[in-house]
Design a protein around this motif. Structure first.
Motif, mmCIF file in Angstrom:
data_model
loop_
_atom_site.group_PDB
_atom_site.id
_atom_site.type_symbol
_atom_site.label_atom_id
_atom_site.label_comp_id
_atom_site.label_asym_id
_atom_site.label_seq_id
_atom_site.Cartn_x
_atom_site.Cartn_y
_atom_site.Cartn_z
ATOM 1 N N LYS A 355 17.804 -7.123 24.158
ATOM 2 C CA LYS A 355 18.512 -7.138 22.811
ATOM 3 C C LYS A 355 18.245 -8.230 21.957
ATOM 4 O O LYS A 355 18.361 -8.359 20.791
ATOM 5 N N ASP A 356 18.273 -9.494 22.595
ATOM 6 C CA ASP A 356 18.483 -10.693 21.978
ATOM 7 C C ASP A 356 16.659 -11.027 21.475
ATOM 8 O O ASP A 356 16.894 -11.632 20.383
ATOM 9 N N GLN A 357 15.844 -10.584 22.147
ATOM 10 C CA GLN A 357 14.682 -10.897 21.595
ATOM 11 C C GLN A 357 13.852 -9.720 21.542
ATOM 12 O O GLN A 357 12.451 -9.532 22.329
ATOM 13 N N PRO A 358 14.142 -8.398 20.782
ATOM 14 C CA PRO A 358 13.374 -7.184 20.823
ATOM 15 C C PRO A 358 11.781 -7.613 20.367
ATOM 16 O O PRO A 358 10.849 -6.845 20.904
ATOM 17 N N GLN A 359 11.657 -8.562 19.638
ATOM 18 C CA GLN A 359 10.644 -8.581 19.028
ATOM 19 C C GLN A 359 9.296 -9.163 20.102
ATOM 20 O O GLN A 359 8.075 -8.775 19.901
ATOM 21 N N ASN A 360 9.961 -9.684 21.218
ATOM 22 C CA ASN A 360 8.879 -10.169 22.219
ATOM 23 C C ASN A 360 8.648 -8.790 23.180
ATOM 24 O O ASN A 360 7.710 -9.034 24.073
ATOM 25 N N PHE A 361 8.833 -8.039 23.071
ATOM 26 C CA PHE A 361 8.855 -6.904 23.848
ATOM 27 C C PHE A 361 8.200 -5.733 23.088
ATOM 28 O O PHE A 361 7.534 -4.721 23.861
ATOM 29 N N THR A 362 8.192 -5.814 21.865
ATOM 30 C CA THR A 362 7.505 -4.561 21.155
ATOM 31 C C THR A 362 7.430 -3.333 21.634
ATOM 32 O O THR A 362 6.427 -3.111 22.050
ATOM 33 N N ILE A 363 8.475 -2.588 21.725
ATOM 34 C CA ILE A 363 8.470 -1.414 22.921
ATOM 35 C C ILE A 363 7.504 -0.341 22.532
ATOM 36 O O ILE A 363 6.904 0.158 23.127
ATOM 37 N N GLU A 364 7.645 0.035 21.249
ATOM 38 C CA GLU A 364 6.587 0.941 20.831
ATOM 39 C C GLU A 364 6.004 0.262 19.636
ATOM 40 O O GLU A 364 6.779 0.113 18.691
ATOM 41 N N VAL A 365 4.813 0.500 19.334
ATOM 42 C CA VAL A 365 4.316 0.227 18.365
ATOM 43 C C VAL A 365 4.234 1.517 17.262
ATOM 44 O O VAL A 365 3.459 2.384 17.519
ATOM 45 N N SER A 366 5.222 1.549 16.429
ATOM 46 C CA SER A 366 5.393 2.768 15.648
ATOM 47 C C SER A 366 4.922 2.313 14.313
ATOM 48 O O SER A 366 5.090 1.325 13.708
ATOM 49 N N ILE A 367 3.984 3.193 13.686
ATOM 50 C CA ILE A 367 3.503 2.886 12.489
ATOM 51 C C ILE A 367 4.427 3.706 11.581
ATOM 52 O O ILE A 367 4.617 4.917 11.532
ATOM 53 N N SER A 368 4.678 3.245 10.447
ATOM 54 C CA SER A 368 5.747 3.711 9.387
ATOM 55 C C SER A 368 4.967 3.401 8.039
ATOM 56 O O SER A 368 4.277 2.531 7.913
ATOM 57 N N ALA A 399 -5.605 -1.563 -3.530
ATOM 58 C CA ALA A 399 -4.481 -1.701 -2.479
ATOM 59 C C ALA A 399 -3.765 -0.459 -2.203
ATOM 60 O O ALA A 399 -3.740 0.172 -1.238
ATOM 61 N N ARG A 400 -3.631 0.162 -3.390
ATOM 62 C CA ARG A 400 -2.901 1.639 -3.453
ATOM 63 C C ARG A 400 -3.658 2.862 -2.676
ATOM 64 O O ARG A 400 -3.243 3.543 -2.030
ATOM 65 N N GLN A 401 -4.910 2.740 -2.994
ATOM 66 C CA GLN A 401 -5.829 3.559 -2.454
ATOM 67 C C GLN A 401 -5.992 3.556 -1.107
ATOM 68 O O GLN A 401 -5.886 4.461 -0.362
ATOM 69 N N ILE A 402 -6.217 2.257 -0.804
ATOM 70 C CA ILE A 402 -5.947 2.008 0.923
ATOM 71 C C ILE A 402 -4.795 2.431 1.601
ATOM 72 O O ILE A 402 -4.766 3.115 2.606
ATOM 73 N N GLY A 403 -3.908 2.316 0.662
ATOM 74 C CA GLY A 403 -2.518 2.814 1.191
ATOM 75 C C GLY A 403 -2.521 4.254 1.182
ATOM 76 O O GLY A 403 -2.123 4.729 2.483
ATOM 77 N N PHE A 404 -3.075 4.921 0.516
ATOM 78 C CA PHE A 404 -3.036 6.485 0.602
ATOM 79 C C PHE A 404 -4.100 6.834 1.743
ATOM 80 O O PHE A 404 -3.535 7.749 2.335
ATOM 81 N N TYR A 405 -5.061 6.243 1.796
ATOM 82 C CA TYR A 405 -5.773 6.317 2.861
ATOM 83 C C TYR A 405 -5.272 6.213 4.235
ATOM 84 O O TYR A 405 -5.348 7.050 5.205
ATOM 85 N N LEU A 406 -4.593 5.266 4.274
ATOM 86 C CA LEU A 406 -3.860 4.892 5.753
ATOM 87 C C LEU A 406 -2.654 5.987 5.999
ATOM 88 O O LEU A 406 -2.378 6.174 7.049
ATOM 89 N N TYR A 407 -1.851 6.129 5.068
ATOM 90 C CA TYR A 407 -1.041 7.277 5.031
ATOM 91 C C TYR A 407 -1.354 8.439 5.527
ATOM 92 O O TYR A 407 -0.872 9.093 6.301
ATOM 93 N N LYS A 408 -2.631 8.706 5.219
ATOM 94 C CA LYS A 408 -3.375 9.978 5.460
ATOM 95 C C LYS A 408 -3.811 10.060 7.139
ATOM 96 O O LYS A 408 -3.479 10.631 7.683
ATOM 97 N N THR A 409 -4.569 8.837 7.259
ATOM 98 C CA THR A 409 -5.364 8.649 8.480
ATOM 99 C C THR A 409 -4.465 8.728 9.765
ATOM 100 O O THR A 409 -4.289 8.936 10.826
ATOM 101 N N GLU A 410 -3.299 7.577 9.071
ATOM 102 C CA GLU A 410 -2.761 7.193 10.496
ATOM 103 C C GLU A 410 -1.374 7.897 10.622
ATOM 104 O O GLU A 410 -0.653 8.054 11.678
ATOM 105 N N LEU A 411 -0.830 8.686 9.416
ATOM 106 C CA LEU A 411 0.505 9.259 9.377
ATOM 107 C C LEU A 411 0.341 10.875 9.165
ATOM 108 O O LEU A 411 1.122 11.574 9.648
ATOM 109 N N ASN A 412 -1.073 11.124 8.939
ATOM 110 C CA ASN A 412 -1.179 12.663 8.689
ATOM 111 C C ASN A 412 -0.182 13.036 7.686
ATOM 112 O O ASN A 412 0.194 14.416 7.893
#
Ligand code: ADP
Ligand code: MG
Length: 461
Positions: A355-368, A399-412
């Motif tokens: 609880k105190d240090q969640p960042q040190n455990f990065t439980i799941e790498v979730s891409i949002s 940057a925006r286009q790379i964003g589109f690309y990653l939204y597609k490839t990483e989040l489908n």
């Protein structure tokens, strides 16, 4: 525990967050911690070679000092010892160091870009002895043993891929150690692809590419870690392709690791991809709950930590991502015990730690979507709000286009959906941007390939 307690693994964890993975692997992993002396003011480290020490002090002394001071606040001096010869890794002379004595200040290390022939670059930490073969590793482990027994013929190349922290580097080096144990005369090189590229680049600038090529053509076992970094480096891929063929034809064993499968590599020439696929390609599945408990127990034992089954169960349920994070949790617990040796490590305590240090455990790498925005802005050096704005300058548009690309490839996500998330843009704009980036990648545009690769790396870290 005395002051001398070894916090080195925590220092390493800190360093890992400050330098690139390959720099970490090349320069920090091989260091051994010896002790702290002079009433806590001096730390003694063992470097594998003088070259190593010189490079480290030249490039990373500040980062190293800061990271050490985090755990050893009194340390003002770092002393390096050079690893004793153990029959295999002698104290090295480096190819280009023959005439160094005269020019003391001149950073001679810059010239010594190819380590001595008998230097394998293997880290003694990564052996089969301390590799836990849980179910998810069984296949790759058997394959590794097969390669050790029949190098160059059974599976060549062997291509191992997985997300980070699942033991690729460990396994690769363990294979190297076993090879050397069988035949210490063998010429073995472990090298992250980024370092290999740097060597090549250096050779190129000195007009010595032939020397670079000859150096590697002579290797019996070539262990290339994290091949994904060669993406977009076309001239280098050309050289590497020929090197690969030379070694392959001479029945030398090549083993490659990667964070993705050959065909998912970005910016890598088709003919190299098909070479990578020509031997055996295997992934490493993530450990399941039972595997994770087994790994935790094994690691805890080695760290001399005695923990209850409940704690193991809790950790294994919470940390599902990779082995590195399991290790990180145990190191944290160890640090708690060091602070207070009689403390009982209860599940409650461990829960509170999370609880105190969640960042040190990065439980799941979730891409949002949000994370993609952050990462893309960082990589292209713009503010995240610019991504959603109507600003049309070239860099922001890319940057925006790379964003589109990653939204597609990483989040489908669908194009209309992506358009909505990008401040109500039309789906055809999104599709156009996505295709453009995809094409640039296929054409190996070095800038875009690097940006996308870096963004993906950040997303997964
Ligand atoms: P990768 O190269 O896939 O990112 P590493 O080889 O660096 O992963 O592994 C991350 C950490 O986890 C290392 O400290 C390594 O020793 C440890 N590790 C990974 N898999 C295992 C395993 N099966 N047994 C023991 N330790 C492991
Ligand atoms: Mg690795």
């Amino acid at each position: 525990m005395s002051d001398n307690f070894n916090y080195w693994s925590l220092v390493l964890d800190t360093l890992r967050t400050k330098v690139s993975a390959s720099n970490f692997q090349s320069w920090f992993s091989p260091l051994q911690f010896e002790n702290v002396t002079n009433e806590g003011r001096k730390v003694v480290l063992v470097a594998p070679s003088e070259f190593h020490r010189n490079y480290l002090t030249k490039k990373f002394s500040k980062i190293l000092q800061e990271s050490i001071n985090k755990y050893y606040p009194k340390v003002i001096h770092i002393e390096y010892k050079i690893q004793e010869s153990n029959g295999r890794e002698k104290i090295q002379e480096f190819l280009d160091l023959a005439d160094t004595s005269s020019t003391q200040e001149e950073p001679t290390v810059i010239d010594a870009y190819l380590p001595a022939k008998n230097l394998s670059n293997l880290n003694t930490k990564y052996t089969f002895e301390n590799f836990v073969v849980t179910r998810n590793y069984e296949f790759v482990y058997q394959v590794a043993l097969g390669v050790v027994n029949e190098p160059g013929t059974l599976y060549s190349p062997l291509f191992i891929h997985s997300p980070v922290g699942l033991g690729k580097t460990h396994l690769l080096q363990a294979i190297g150690h076993t090879f050397l144990e069988k035949d210490p005369a063998k010429n073995i090189k472990y090298i992250p692809s980024e370092t290999l590229f740097n060597q090549y680049y250096h050779a190129l600038s000195k007009k010595e590419v032939d020397k670079f090529r000859e150096y590697y053509a002579d290797v019996d076992l070539l262990l290339i870690d994290d091949i994904q970094f060669i993406g977009g480096k076309n001239a280098f891929q050309e050289i590497f392709f020929h090197l690969f063929n030379t070694l392959h034809q001479a029945n030398k064993q090549i083993i490659i690791t990667s964070d993705k499968s050959p065909k998912d590599l970005i910016g890598v020439a088709e003919r190299l991809v098909s070479r990578f696929e020509s031997g055996l390609v295997t992934d490493i599945p993530r450990p399941d709950l039972e595997d994770r408990i087994t790994i935790l127990k094994d690691k805890a034992k080695r760290l001399k930590l005695s923990l209850s089954n409940e704690v193991f169960q809790f950790l294994a349920e919470r940390i599902t991502n990779n082995v590195r994070e399991l290790e990180g949790a145990l190191n944290k617990i160890r640090a708690l015990i060091i602070q207070d040796p009689i403390r009982d490590i209860s599940v409650d305590l461990v829960k509170r730690m999370f609880k105190d240090q969640p960042q040190n455990f990065t439980i799941e790498v979730s891409i949002s979507p949000d994370k993609i925005n952050q990462v893309v802005s960082k990589v292209l050096n713009i503010k995240p709000e610019q991504l959603l704005s109507s600003n049309r300058d070239k860099n922001t548009a890319l940057a925006r286009q790379i964003g589109f690309y990653l939204y597609k490839t990483e989040l489908n996500l669908s194009f209309p959906h992506i358009g909505k998330l990008f401040g109500g843009r039309d789906h055809s704009t999104v599709m156009h941007g996505y295709r453009k980036v995809k094409e640039l990648i296929e054409q190996n545009n070095p800038e875009v390939v690097n940006q996308v690769q870096l963004a993906k790396q950040l997303l997964n870290s």
